[in-house]
Design a protein around this motif. Structure first.
Motif, PDB file in Angstrom:
ATOM      1  N   LEU A 250     -17.207  40.961   0.079  1.00 27.60           N
ATOM      2  CA  LEU A 250     -17.846  40.330   1.230  1.00 27.60           C
ATOM      3  C   LEU A 250     -16.799  39.688   2.136  1.00 27.60           C
ATOM      4  O   LEU A 250     -15.939  38.913   1.681  1.00 27.60           O
ATOM      5  CB  LEU A 250     -18.845  39.284   0.744  1.00 27.60           C
ATOM      6  CG  LEU A 250     -19.845  38.753   1.770  1.00 27.60           C
ATOM      7  CD1 LEU A 250     -20.743  39.872   2.275  1.00 27.60           C
ATOM      8  CD2 LEU A 250     -20.682  37.638   1.159  1.00 27.60           C
ATOM      9  N   LEU A 251     -16.869  40.001   3.427  1.00 28.35           N
ATOM     10  CA  LEU A 251     -15.940  39.472   4.418  1.00 28.35           C
ATOM     11  C   LEU A 251     -16.640  38.441   5.301  1.00 28.35           C
ATOM     12  O   LEU A 251     -17.869  38.392   5.387  1.00 28.35           O
ATOM     13  CB  LEU A 251     -15.377  40.596   5.291  1.00 28.35           C
ATOM     14  CG  LEU A 251     -14.668  41.747   4.563  1.00 28.35           C
ATOM     15  CD1 LEU A 251     -14.209  42.797   5.564  1.00 28.35           C
ATOM     16  CD2 LEU A 251     -13.497  41.231   3.753  1.00 28.35           C
ATOM     17  N   LEU A 252     -15.841  37.623   5.992  1.00 24.97           N
ATOM     18  CA  LEU A 252     -16.402  36.581   6.843  1.00 24.97           C
ATOM     19  C   LEU A 252     -17.255  37.157   7.962  1.00 24.97           C
ATOM     20  O   LEU A 252     -18.316  36.623   8.296  1.00 24.97           O
ATOM     21  CB  LEU A 252     -15.272  35.730   7.426  1.00 24.97           C
ATOM     22  CG  LEU A 252     -14.491  34.861   6.425  1.00 24.97           C
ATOM     23  CD1 LEU A 252     -13.318  34.184   7.118  1.00 24.97           C
ATOM     24  CD2 LEU A 252     -15.399  33.827   5.783  1.00 24.97           C
ATOM     25  N   ASN A 253     -16.791  38.257   8.555  1.00 22.56           N
ATOM     26  CA  ASN A 253     -17.561  38.838   9.660  1.00 22.56           C
ATOM     27  C   ASN A 253     -18.724  39.698   9.176  1.00 22.56           C
ATOM     28  O   ASN A 253     -19.440  40.279   9.985  1.00 22.56           O
ATOM     29  CB  ASN A 253     -16.647  39.674  10.563  1.00 22.56           C
ATOM     30  CG  ASN A 253     -15.876  40.734   9.809  1.00 22.56           C
ATOM     31  OD1 ASN A 253     -15.719  40.639   8.602  1.00 22.56           O
ATOM     32  ND2 ASN A 253     -15.397  41.728  10.511  1.00 22.56           N
ATOM     33  N   ASP A 254     -18.944  39.770   7.868  1.00 22.50           N
ATOM     34  CA  ASP A 254     -20.120  40.476   7.346  1.00 22.50           C
ATOM     35  C   ASP A 254     -21.379  39.623   7.427  1.00 22.50           C
ATOM     36  O   ASP A 254     -22.485  40.142   7.266  1.00 22.50           O
ATOM     37  CB  ASP A 254     -19.897  40.896   5.886  1.00 22.50           C
ATOM     38  CG  ASP A 254     -18.872  42.011   5.750  1.00 22.50           C
ATOM     39  OD1 ASP A 254     -18.651  42.718   6.748  1.00 22.50           O
ATOM     40  OD2 ASP A 254     -18.300  42.169   4.660  1.00 22.50           O
TER      41      ASP A 254
END
Length: 368
Positions: free
Chosen positions: A225-229
């Motif tokens: 999971l990424l911040l911009n997800d």
């Protein structure tokens, strides 16, 4: 560790050596000299590994040149083939590579010499029999796929003359033959209640548990999971799942998942430029590994006094809870991001109350 480094420097000066002369052998000699001098508490060789690794990364100590063995050379070619020709992910290549290393070590050695050209179907059978005795049916099926991939590579590159991929026997394990293990809703909530929401580790672990229990995310999906997800305006989250798929899921209402993420991102997450949402709490900080999600669930079970389960059990529990509350299999499949509805149909077996209503009584007996 700084004290250990200082002692190594003094020892090198006494021996008339430079830092570039340091290696594993001289470190062992240094530790032996410390013990002979009467030192009671002396670090072992493993304790000196970080020191030597740092010096090599800093360019102070040269990195030794190691000539790869024939087996290691073949495994490296296999890894390159999986990446360039097959396009496999890093985690899949690691799993396939580990099985290939174990198989070649156990079955491709003859009188101490590496001889993969002499492999036969009997070697494949012997290896699989050993694996089936220690792993589950699902894992054994994985070994079959991994062995077939290795045999295909060995034949294409002329290492073995025959196509031994077809000689890998299948493993018995039929779909829908078992009932997926689940948990009661109260047991899942007990794990949440016994997870502390204070401190860096507690806030992070609670957010991870919320994603697993409320959205049914897999361990690898949490780690990726990424911040911009996380689309806060739309209330959605992008999930990077199996097979390089990307799916969008709505953040559930009430917004307990979103609140747990905000609490972690706003105060507990280390202030780094890394784009991954979840980071390790101890230095060196970096993205978490997928197996840490299992550790989080295990710690929650210990605190709650519940039987130890894995994170996938919470995914099963979410599907069972949705089914009990009237959700259809299509909706459950969309939440769990199944590619085949037949996979979701397995959960129809866990609603025993609904199944009793449609079960026919045995002839000659009354319905229970």
């Amino acid at each position: 560790m700084l004290k250990d480094l200082g002692q190594v420097g003094l020892w090198l000066s006494e021996q008339g050596l430079d830092a570039a002369d340091l290696d594993e052998g001289r470190l062992k000699q240094h530790l032996s000299d410390l013990r002979k001098s009467g030192r009671c508490r002396v670090a072992g060789p493993r304790g000196m590994v970080p020191l030597l690794t740092f010096l090599r990364e800093a360019g102070v100590v040269p990195v030794p040149r190691v000539t790869p063995s024939p087996a290691e050379d073949l495994l490296e070619r296999y890894r390159w083939w999986m990446e360039s020709e097959r396009g496999l992910s890093a985690s899949t290549m690691l799993r396939y590579g580990n099985t290939a290393r174990r198989f070649l070590t156990e079955q491709a050695m003859a009188d101490g010499e590496f001889a993969p050209y002499g492999l036969t179907g009997a070697d494949l059978n012997a290896f699989l029999l050993r694996e089936c005795s220690r792993v589950s049916a699902g894992s054994a099926k994985g070994r079959v796929a991994e062995l077939r991939s290795l045999m295909r590579f060995l034949h294409l590159h002329g290492v073995i003359p025959m196509k031994l991929g077809g000689a890998v026997p299948p493993v018995g394990g039929w779909r829908f033959a078992s009932v997926p293990p689940t948990m009661a809703t109260g047991d899942v909530q007990r794990l949440m209640d016994h997870t502390p929401r204070q401190g860096t580790v507690g806030v992070r672990d609670y957010a991870i548990l919320m994603l697993v229990a409320r959205l049914g995310l897999r361990s690898i999906e949490v780690a990726r999971l990424l911040l911009n997800d996380v689309d806060w305006r739309c209330g959605e989250i992008v999930v990077r799942g199996k097979g390089r798929r990307e799916d969008r899921l709505p953040l559930p209402v009430p917004a307990d998942v979103g609140e747990a993420l905000v609490a972690y991102l706003s105060g507990a997450r280390p202030r780094l430029d890394a784009r991954h949402v979840f980071l390790t709490c101890r230095a060196p900080h970096g993205p978490i590994r997928a197996d840490l999600v299992g550790d989080v669930v295990e710690r929650a079970c210990l605190r709650a006094g519940s039987p130890k389960v894995g994170p996938h059990r919470l995914r099963h529990a979410l599907a069972a809870d949705m089914l009990r509350n009237g959700a259809g299999l299509t909706a459950i499949g969309q939440v769990l991001r199944h590619q085949d509805l037949a996979t979701t149909a397995l959960y129809a077996k866990v609603d025993f109350i609904a199944l009793r209503a449609v079960a026919q009584p045995w002839p000659g007996t009354e319905a229970a």
